[in-house]
Design a protein around this motif. Structure first.
Motif, PDB file in Angstrom:
ATOM      1  N   ALA A 215     145.116  31.743  -1.793  1.00  0.00           N
ATOM      2  CA  ALA A 215     144.407  32.388  -2.902  1.00  0.00           C
ATOM      3  C   ALA A 215     143.148  33.049  -2.359  1.00  0.00           C
ATOM      4  O   ALA A 215     142.472  32.477  -1.493  1.00  0.00           O
ATOM      5  N   PRO A 216     142.809  34.251  -2.839  1.00  0.00           N
ATOM      6  CA  PRO A 216     141.586  34.921  -2.372  1.00  0.00           C
ATOM      7  C   PRO A 216     140.361  34.127  -2.819  1.00  0.00           C
ATOM      8  O   PRO A 216     140.381  33.494  -3.874  1.00  0.00           O
ATOM      9  N   VAL A 217     139.306  34.150  -1.991  1.00  0.00           N
ATOM     10  CA  VAL A 217     138.077  33.428  -2.318  1.00  0.00           C
ATOM     11  C   VAL A 217     136.897  34.291  -1.876  1.00  0.00           C
ATOM     12  O   VAL A 217     137.028  35.066  -0.922  1.00  0.00           O
ATOM     13  N   ASP A 218     135.753  34.168  -2.572  1.00  0.00           N
ATOM     14  CA  ASP A 218     134.583  34.984  -2.213  1.00  0.00           C
ATOM     15  C   ASP A 218     133.852  34.458  -0.982  1.00  0.00           C
ATOM     16  O   ASP A 218     133.399  35.212  -0.152  1.00  0.00           O
ATOM     17  N   GLY A 219     133.754  33.147  -0.888  1.00  0.00           N
ATOM     18  CA  GLY A 219     132.995  32.546   0.226  1.00  0.00           C
ATOM     19  C   GLY A 219     133.786  32.582   1.520  1.00  0.00           C
ATOM     20  O   GLY A 219     134.695  33.388   1.664  1.00  0.00           O
ATOM     21  N   PRO A 220     133.440  31.666   2.444  1.00  0.00           N
ATOM     22  CA  PRO A 220     134.190  31.591   3.710  1.00  0.00           C
ATOM     23  C   PRO A 220     135.602  31.020   3.488  1.00  0.00           C
ATOM     24  O   PRO A 220     135.867  30.431   2.441  1.00  0.00           O
ATOM     25  N   ASP A 221     136.444  31.184   4.497  1.00  0.00           N
ATOM     26  CA  ASP A 221     137.806  30.635   4.407  1.00  0.00           C
ATOM     27  C   ASP A 221     137.751  29.117   4.262  1.00  0.00           C
ATOM     28  O   ASP A 221     136.886  28.458   4.848  1.00  0.00           O
ATOM     29  N   GLN A 222     138.697  28.593   3.517  1.00  0.00           N
ATOM     30  CA  GLN A 222     138.844  27.138   3.384  1.00  0.00           C
ATOM     31  C   GLN A 222     140.286  26.829   3.721  1.00  0.00           C
ATOM     32  O   GLN A 222     141.177  27.300   3.017  1.00  0.00           O
ATOM     33  N   VAL A 223     140.487  26.055   4.771  1.00  0.00           N
ATOM     34  CA  VAL A 223     141.865  25.816   5.213  1.00  0.00           C
ATOM     35  C   VAL A 223     142.177  24.317   5.200  1.00  0.00           C
ATOM     36  O   VAL A 223     141.436  23.521   5.795  1.00  0.00           O
ATOM     37  N   TRP A 224     143.239  23.964   4.507  1.00  0.00           N
ATOM     38  CA  TRP A 224     143.720  22.582   4.488  1.00  0.00           C
ATOM     39  C   TRP A 224     145.059  22.516   5.202  1.00  0.00           C
ATOM     40  O   TRP A 224     145.928  23.357   4.968  1.00  0.00           O
ATOM     41  N   LEU A 225     145.178  21.523   6.069  1.00  0.00           N
ATOM     42  CA  LEU A 225     146.462  21.300   6.729  1.00  0.00           C
ATOM     43  C   LEU A 225     146.891  19.876   6.397  1.00  0.00           C
ATOM     44  O   LEU A 225     146.159  18.920   6.692  1.00  0.00           O
ATOM     45  N   ASN A 226     148.032  19.741   5.759  1.00  0.00           N
ATOM     46  CA  ASN A 226     148.519  18.425   5.326  1.00  0.00           C
ATOM     47  C   ASN A 226     147.423  17.648   4.604  1.00  0.00           C
ATOM     48  O   ASN A 226     147.134  16.492   4.925  1.00  0.00           O
ATOM     49  N   ASP A 227     146.763  18.311   3.643  1.00  0.00           N
ATOM     50  CA  ASP A 227     145.727  17.711   2.784  1.00  0.00           C
ATOM     51  C   ASP A 227     144.427  17.370   3.508  1.00  0.00           C
ATOM     52  O   ASP A 227     143.550  16.738   2.936  1.00  0.00           O
ATOM     53  N   GLU A 228     144.293  17.792   4.749  1.00  0.00           N
ATOM     54  CA  GLU A 228     143.029  17.548   5.455  1.00  0.00           C
ATOM     55  C   GLU A 228     142.303  18.884   5.602  1.00  0.00           C
ATOM     56  O   GLU A 228     142.894  19.867   6.064  1.00  0.00           O
ATOM     57  N   LYS A 229     141.010  18.915   5.179  1.00  0.00           N
ATOM     58  CA  LYS A 229     140.274  20.174   5.290  1.00  0.00           C
ATOM     59  C   LYS A 229     139.849  20.366   6.745  1.00  0.00           C
ATOM     60  O   LYS A 229     139.279  19.469   7.365  1.00  0.00           O
TER      61      LYS A 229
END
Ligand code: PMV
Length: 331
Positions: free
Chosen positions: A70-84
Protein backbone atom coordinates in the motif's frame (compact mmCIF):
# COMPACT_ATOMS: atom_id res chain seq x y z
CA UNK A 1 21.36 -7.56 -31.19
CA UNK A 2 19.73 -4.18 -30.71
CA UNK A 3 20.49 -1.56 -28.11
CA UNK A 4 20.78 -2.06 -24.38
CA UNK A 5 18.32 -0.17 -22.19
CA UNK A 6 18.53 0.90 -18.56
CA UNK A 7 16.23 -1.01 -16.16
CA UNK A 8 14.10 2.16 -15.77
CA UNK A 9 13.69 2.35 -19.55
CA UNK A 10 12.64 -1.30 -19.69
CA UNK A 11 9.99 -0.59 -17.04
CA UNK A 12 8.70 2.46 -18.92
CA UNK A 13 8.51 0.47 -22.11
CA UNK A 14 6.68 -2.44 -20.42
CA UNK A 15 4.23 -0.12 -18.61
CA UNK A 16 3.51 1.66 -21.91
CA UNK A 17 1.93 4.79 -20.42
CA UNK A 18 0.22 3.10 -17.45
CA UNK A 19 0.22 5.36 -14.38
CA UNK A 20 0.99 5.08 -10.69
CA UNK A 21 -2.55 6.03 -9.70
CA UNK A 22 -3.72 3.40 -7.17
CA UNK A 23 -6.82 1.49 -8.25
CA UNK A 24 -7.41 0.30 -4.68
CA UNK A 25 -6.08 0.87 -1.15
CA UNK A 26 -3.86 -2.18 -1.13
CA UNK A 27 -2.46 -4.55 -3.78
CA UNK A 28 -2.28 -8.25 -2.89
CA UNK A 29 -0.68 -11.23 -4.57
CA UNK A 30 0.79 -14.69 -4.20
CA UNK A 31 3.61 -16.22 -6.25
CA UNK A 32 4.99 -19.76 -5.95
CA UNK A 33 8.54 -20.84 -5.24
CA UNK A 34 10.11 -22.39 -8.32
CA UNK A 35 12.85 -25.00 -8.30
CA UNK A 36 15.06 -25.13 -11.38
CA UNK A 37 15.52 -28.56 -12.95
CA UNK A 38 17.91 -26.96 -15.46
CA UNK A 39 19.68 -24.09 -13.72
CA UNK A 40 20.29 -20.45 -14.46
CA UNK A 41 23.86 -19.57 -13.48
CA UNK A 42 25.59 -16.58 -15.08
CA UNK A 43 24.47 -13.33 -16.68
CA UNK A 44 25.26 -11.73 -19.98
CA UNK A 45 23.93 -8.39 -18.62
CA UNK A 46 24.05 -7.75 -14.89
CA UNK A 47 21.86 -4.62 -14.83
CA UNK A 48 18.97 -6.31 -16.67
CA UNK A 49 19.54 -9.81 -15.23
CA UNK A 50 19.87 -11.29 -18.70
CA UNK A 51 21.07 -14.89 -18.53
CA UNK A 52 23.79 -16.61 -20.52
CA UNK A 53 21.51 -19.64 -21.00
CA UNK A 54 17.85 -20.61 -20.85
CA UNK A 55 16.63 -22.51 -17.77
CA UNK A 56 13.64 -24.64 -16.78
CA UNK A 57 11.82 -24.92 -13.46
CA UNK A 58 8.87 -26.40 -11.68
CA UNK A 59 6.69 -24.21 -9.47
CA UNK A 60 5.64 -25.45 -6.05
CA UNK A 61 1.90 -24.86 -6.04
CA UNK A 62 0.74 -23.25 -2.80
CA UNK A 63 4.28 -22.81 -1.36
CA UNK A 64 5.56 -19.30 -2.00
CA UNK A 65 5.31 -15.64 -1.02
CA UNK A 66 2.18 -13.68 -0.09
CA UNK A 67 2.61 -9.93 -0.48
CA UNK A 68 0.47 -6.90 0.35
CA UNK A 69 1.53 -3.41 -0.70
CA UNK A 70 0.00 0.00 0.00
CA UNK A 71 1.33 3.51 -0.78
CA UNK A 72 2.42 5.52 2.27
CA UNK A 73 3.54 9.15 2.74
CA UNK A 74 6.35 8.52 5.21
CA UNK A 75 9.33 6.18 4.84
CA UNK A 76 8.94 2.58 3.68
CA UNK A 77 7.67 0.12 6.26
CA UNK A 78 8.53 -3.48 5.53
CA UNK A 79 7.31 -6.54 7.42
CA UNK A 80 8.65 -9.99 6.73
CA UNK A 81 6.72 -12.85 8.33
CA UNK A 82 5.11 -10.36 10.77
CA UNK A 83 8.46 -8.93 11.86
CA UNK A 84 9.10 -5.25 11.09
CA UNK A 85 12.48 -4.86 9.40
CA UNK A 86 14.84 -1.93 9.86
CA UNK A 87 16.05 0.14 6.90
CA UNK A 88 19.50 -1.44 7.32
CA UNK A 89 18.12 -4.91 6.59
CA UNK A 90 19.44 -6.19 3.22
CA UNK A 91 15.92 -7.36 2.32
CA UNK A 92 14.65 -3.76 2.69
CA UNK A 93 17.49 -2.23 0.67
CA UNK A 94 16.93 -4.77 -2.11
CA UNK A 95 13.22 -4.04 -2.23
CA UNK A 96 13.85 -0.28 -2.18
CA UNK A 97 16.42 -0.47 -4.97
CA UNK A 98 13.89 -2.37 -7.05
CA UNK A 99 10.97 -0.01 -6.27
CA UNK A 100 13.21 2.97 -7.10
CA UNK A 101 13.25 1.69 -10.67
CA UNK A 102 9.49 2.26 -10.82
CA UNK A 103 9.17 5.55 -8.89
CA UNK A 104 11.85 6.71 -6.42
CA UNK A 105 9.46 9.20 -4.79
CA UNK A 106 6.79 6.66 -3.88
CA UNK A 107 7.05 4.82 -0.56
CA UNK A 108 5.09 1.81 0.61
CA UNK A 109 3.97 -0.36 3.45
CA UNK A 110 4.83 -3.91 2.41
CA UNK A 111 3.89 -7.13 4.19
CA UNK A 112 5.48 -10.30 2.89
CA UNK A 113 4.91 -13.75 4.29
CA UNK A 114 7.28 -16.36 2.92
CA UNK A 115 6.62 -20.08 3.32
CA UNK A 116 10.35 -20.85 3.15
CA UNK A 117 13.41 -19.44 4.97
CA UNK A 118 14.58 -16.26 3.26
CA UNK A 119 18.07 -16.31 1.70
CA UNK A 120 18.66 -20.02 2.35
CA UNK A 121 18.77 -21.09 -1.27
CA UNK A 122 15.13 -22.08 -1.40
CA UNK A 123 14.32 -19.51 -4.05
CA UNK A 124 12.58 -17.13 -1.65
CA UNK A 125 13.77 -14.13 -3.67
CA UNK A 126 12.14 -15.57 -6.80
CA UNK A 127 8.70 -15.93 -5.24
CA UNK A 128 9.22 -12.65 -3.33
CA UNK A 129 9.92 -10.49 -6.40
CA UNK A 130 7.24 -12.22 -8.48
CA UNK A 131 4.67 -11.63 -5.72
CA UNK A 132 5.80 -7.99 -5.44
CA UNK A 133 5.32 -7.37 -9.17
CA UNK A 134 1.91 -9.05 -9.11
CA UNK A 135 0.95 -6.97 -6.03
CA UNK A 136 2.01 -3.73 -7.80
CA UNK A 137 -0.04 -4.79 -10.83
CA UNK A 138 -3.02 -5.36 -8.51
CA UNK A 139 -2.50 -2.05 -6.63
CA UNK A 140 -2.28 0.08 -9.77
CA UNK A 141 -4.74 -1.94 -11.86
CA UNK A 142 -2.23 -2.28 -14.70
CA UNK A 143 -3.59 -5.67 -15.91
CA UNK A 144 -0.26 -6.52 -17.53
CA UNK A 145 0.04 -9.76 -19.50
CA UNK A 146 2.19 -12.59 -18.04
CA UNK A 147 5.09 -11.88 -20.42
CA UNK A 148 5.31 -8.26 -19.24
CA UNK A 149 5.03 -9.36 -15.59
CA UNK A 150 7.80 -11.89 -16.19
CA UNK A 151 10.10 -9.21 -17.64
CA UNK A 152 9.43 -6.92 -14.66
CA UNK A 153 10.04 -9.74 -12.16
CA UNK A 154 13.34 -10.60 -13.90
CA UNK A 155 14.64 -7.11 -13.11
CA UNK A 156 14.25 -7.89 -9.38
CA UNK A 157 15.82 -11.35 -9.47
CA UNK A 158 16.45 -13.39 -12.61
CA UNK A 159 14.75 -16.56 -11.41
CA UNK A 160 11.69 -14.52 -10.31
CA UNK A 161 10.59 -14.34 -13.95
CA UNK A 162 9.72 -18.06 -13.71
CA UNK A 163 7.61 -17.65 -10.54
CA UNK A 164 4.90 -15.80 -12.50
CA UNK A 165 3.61 -19.22 -13.54
CA UNK A 166 2.66 -22.53 -11.95
CA UNK A 167 3.69 -25.83 -13.53
CA UNK A 168 6.76 -26.36 -15.72
CA UNK A 169 8.28 -23.09 -16.84
CA UNK A 170 11.05 -22.25 -19.28
CA UNK A 171 12.92 -18.97 -19.06
CA UNK A 172 13.97 -18.31 -22.62
CA UNK A 173 17.33 -16.57 -22.50
CA UNK A 174 16.60 -14.40 -25.55
CA UNK A 175 19.18 -12.64 -27.69
CA UNK A 176 18.27 -8.97 -27.65
CA UNK A 177 20.42 -6.48 -25.77
CA UNK A 178 17.30 -4.85 -24.26
CA UNK A 179 16.11 -8.24 -22.94
CA UNK A 180 12.60 -7.83 -24.31
CA UNK A 181 12.80 -11.43 -25.56
CA UNK A 182 14.12 -12.77 -22.23
CA UNK A 183 11.13 -13.98 -20.22
CA UNK A 184 9.48 -17.13 -18.95
CA UNK A 185 6.80 -19.19 -20.65
CA UNK A 186 4.68 -21.96 -19.20
CA UNK A 187 5.25 -25.29 -20.89
CA UNK A 188 2.23 -27.15 -22.16
CA UNK A 189 2.93 -30.15 -19.94
CA UNK A 190 1.60 -31.71 -16.83
CA UNK A 191 3.01 -34.40 -14.53
CA UNK A 192 0.89 -34.65 -11.39
CA UNK A 193 2.86 -37.63 -10.01
CA UNK A 194 6.16 -35.74 -9.93
CA UNK A 195 7.07 -34.56 -6.45
CA UNK A 196 9.69 -32.24 -5.00
CA UNK A 197 10.60 -32.25 -1.34
CA UNK A 198 13.47 -30.60 0.45
CA UNK A 199 15.83 -31.43 3.24
CA UNK A 200 16.95 -28.53 5.36
CA UNK A 201 20.69 -28.67 5.95
CA UNK A 202 20.81 -25.12 7.37
CA UNK A 203 18.50 -22.10 7.48
CA UNK A 204 21.40 -19.70 8.08
CA UNK A 205 21.86 -16.94 5.48
CA UNK A 206 24.19 -18.00 2.68
CA UNK A 207 27.82 -16.82 2.70
CA UNK A 208 27.59 -15.14 -0.72
CA UNK A 209 24.50 -14.03 -2.63
CA UNK A 210 23.68 -15.58 -6.00
CA UNK A 211 24.38 -12.26 -7.76
CA UNK A 212 27.99 -12.06 -6.51
CA UNK A 213 28.45 -15.84 -6.77
CA UNK A 214 27.42 -15.86 -10.43
CA UNK A 215 29.61 -12.90 -11.27
CA UNK A 216 32.69 -14.46 -9.71
CA UNK A 217 31.99 -17.79 -11.43
CA UNK A 218 31.59 -16.20 -14.86
CA UNK A 219 34.71 -14.08 -14.41
CA UNK A 220 37.10 -16.59 -12.83
CA UNK A 221 35.96 -20.21 -13.25
CA UNK A 222 37.81 -22.21 -15.90
CA UNK A 223 34.84 -24.62 -15.96
CA UNK A 224 32.29 -21.96 -16.88
CA UNK A 225 33.16 -22.23 -20.59
CA UNK A 226 31.61 -25.72 -20.62
CA UNK A 227 28.36 -24.61 -18.92
CA UNK A 228 26.32 -23.35 -21.93
CA UNK A 229 26.80 -26.67 -23.80
CA UNK A 230 25.87 -28.63 -20.68
CA UNK A 231 22.68 -26.56 -20.34
CA UNK A 232 21.77 -27.05 -23.99
CA UNK A 233 22.02 -30.84 -23.58
CA UNK A 234 20.24 -30.96 -20.20
CA UNK A 235 17.46 -28.63 -21.27
CA UNK A 236 16.64 -30.82 -24.28
CA UNK A 237 16.80 -34.00 -22.18
CA UNK A 238 14.62 -32.53 -19.42
CA UNK A 239 11.97 -31.27 -21.85
CA UNK A 240 11.81 -34.67 -23.51
CA UNK A 241 11.65 -36.43 -20.14
CA UNK A 242 8.76 -34.17 -19.05
CA UNK A 243 6.88 -34.80 -22.29
CA UNK A 244 7.34 -38.59 -21.92
CA UNK A 245 6.97 -38.73 -18.10
CA UNK A 246 10.34 -40.50 -18.01
CA UNK A 247 11.38 -40.05 -14.39
CA UNK A 248 14.85 -41.63 -14.61
CA UNK A 249 15.75 -39.41 -17.56
CA UNK A 250 14.44 -36.31 -15.80
CA UNK A 251 16.12 -37.06 -12.48
CA UNK A 252 19.47 -37.95 -13.93
CA UNK A 253 19.62 -34.87 -16.20
CA UNK A 254 18.43 -32.54 -13.39
CA UNK A 255 20.87 -33.94 -10.82
CA UNK A 256 23.78 -33.85 -13.22
CA UNK A 257 22.88 -30.27 -14.20
CA UNK A 258 22.86 -29.13 -10.55
CA UNK A 259 26.19 -30.84 -9.81
CA UNK A 260 27.76 -29.31 -12.93
CA UNK A 261 26.56 -25.86 -11.87
CA UNK A 262 28.15 -26.32 -8.46
CA UNK A 263 31.33 -27.61 -10.13
CA UNK A 264 31.62 -24.31 -12.03
CA UNK A 265 31.37 -22.53 -8.68
CA UNK A 266 33.98 -24.70 -6.93
CA UNK A 267 36.39 -23.86 -9.77
CA UNK A 268 35.97 -20.11 -9.22
CA UNK A 269 38.71 -18.12 -7.50
CA UNK A 270 38.17 -17.78 -4.63
CA UNK A 271 35.79 -20.77 -4.70
CA UNK A 272 32.06 -20.22 -4.40
CA UNK A 273 30.67 -22.97 -2.21
CA UNK A 274 27.20 -23.19 -0.74
CA UNK A 275 27.63 -26.74 0.52
CA UNK A 276 27.87 -27.67 4.18
CA UNK A 277 28.93 -31.08 5.52
CA UNK A 278 25.19 -31.92 5.87
CA UNK A 279 24.74 -31.24 2.14
CA UNK A 280 27.30 -33.91 1.27
CA UNK A 281 25.85 -36.36 3.80
CA UNK A 282 22.39 -35.88 2.25
CA UNK A 283 23.66 -36.24 -1.31
CA UNK A 284 25.44 -39.46 -0.45
CA UNK A 285 22.27 -40.78 1.21
CA UNK A 286 20.38 -40.02 -2.03
CA UNK A 287 22.95 -41.89 -4.12
CA UNK A 288 22.94 -44.83 -1.71
CA UNK A 289 19.13 -45.00 -1.71
CA UNK A 290 19.21 -45.04 -5.51
CA UNK A 291 21.78 -47.81 -5.60
CA UNK A 292 19.40 -49.78 -3.39
CA UNK A 293 16.62 -49.37 -5.94
CA UNK A 294 14.77 -46.26 -4.74
CA UNK A 295 14.11 -43.85 -7.63
CA UNK A 296 15.19 -40.52 -6.10
CA UNK A 297 17.36 -37.70 -7.42
CA UNK A 298 18.76 -34.51 -5.89
CA UNK A 299 19.08 -30.91 -6.95
CA UNK A 300 20.61 -27.92 -5.14
CA UNK A 301 20.56 -24.18 -5.67
CA UNK A 302 22.56 -21.30 -4.22
CA UNK A 303 22.34 -22.66 -0.69
CA UNK A 304 23.15 -25.74 1.38
CA UNK A 305 19.72 -27.37 1.24
CA UNK A 306 18.99 -30.40 -0.92
CA UNK A 307 15.78 -30.88 -2.87
CA UNK A 308 14.64 -34.38 -3.73
CA UNK A 309 12.81 -35.41 -6.87
CA UNK A 310 10.60 -38.49 -6.65
CA UNK A 311 7.28 -39.92 -7.78
CA UNK A 312 4.07 -39.93 -5.75
CA UNK A 313 3.92 -43.74 -5.82
CA UNK A 314 7.26 -43.95 -3.98
CA UNK A 315 6.23 -41.46 -1.31
CA UNK A 316 6.09 -43.92 1.62
CA UNK A 317 9.50 -45.41 0.81
CA UNK A 318 10.98 -41.94 0.37
CA UNK A 319 9.55 -40.83 3.73
CA UNK A 320 11.00 -43.88 5.42
CA UNK A 321 14.44 -43.27 3.89
CA UNK A 322 14.39 -39.50 4.51
CA UNK A 323 12.29 -38.84 7.65
CA UNK A 324 13.46 -35.21 7.73
CA UNK A 325 12.00 -34.51 4.26
CA UNK A 326 9.66 -31.53 3.89
CA UNK A 327 7.21 -32.67 1.25
CA UNK A 328 5.61 -30.34 -1.22
CA UNK A 329 2.97 -31.34 -3.69
CA UNK A 330 2.95 -28.95 -6.60
CA UNK A 331 -0.40 -28.24 -8.20
O1 PMV B 1 17.57 -15.33 -9.44
P1 PMV B 1 18.73 -15.47 -8.57
O2 PMV B 1 19.71 -14.36 -8.73
O3 PMV B 1 18.32 -15.70 -7.13
O4 PMV B 1 19.55 -16.80 -9.03
C1 PMV B 1 19.10 -18.09 -8.77
C2 PMV B 1 20.02 -19.10 -9.31
C3 PMV B 1 19.75 -20.53 -8.90
O5 PMV B 1 18.72 -20.63 -7.93
C4 PMV B 1 21.01 -21.14 -8.29
C5 PMV B 1 19.40 -21.38 -10.11
C6 PMV B 1 18.01 -21.17 -10.67
O6 PMV B 1 17.88 -21.32 -11.89
O7 PMV B 1 17.07 -20.90 -9.91
Amino acid sequence: MGCSLKPTEVIQSVLAGRTFQPAKAEGKAFAPVNIALCKYWGKRDTALNLPVTSSLSMSLGAIGAHTRIAPVDGPDQVWLNDEKLTDADPFVSRLRAYLDLFDPAQHYTIHTASDVPVAAGLASSASGFAALVLALDDLYGWSLDPTSLSILARLGSGSACRSIYQGFVEWQAGEQADGMDSYAVRLDADWPALRIGWIECSSAPKPIGSRAGMKRTVETSALYAAWPDQVARDLAAIKQAIAQHDFEALGSAAESNALAMHATMWAARPPVSYWLPETVVTLRAVWQAREQGLPVYATMDAGPNVKLLYLADDRERIRAAFPQLHEVSPA
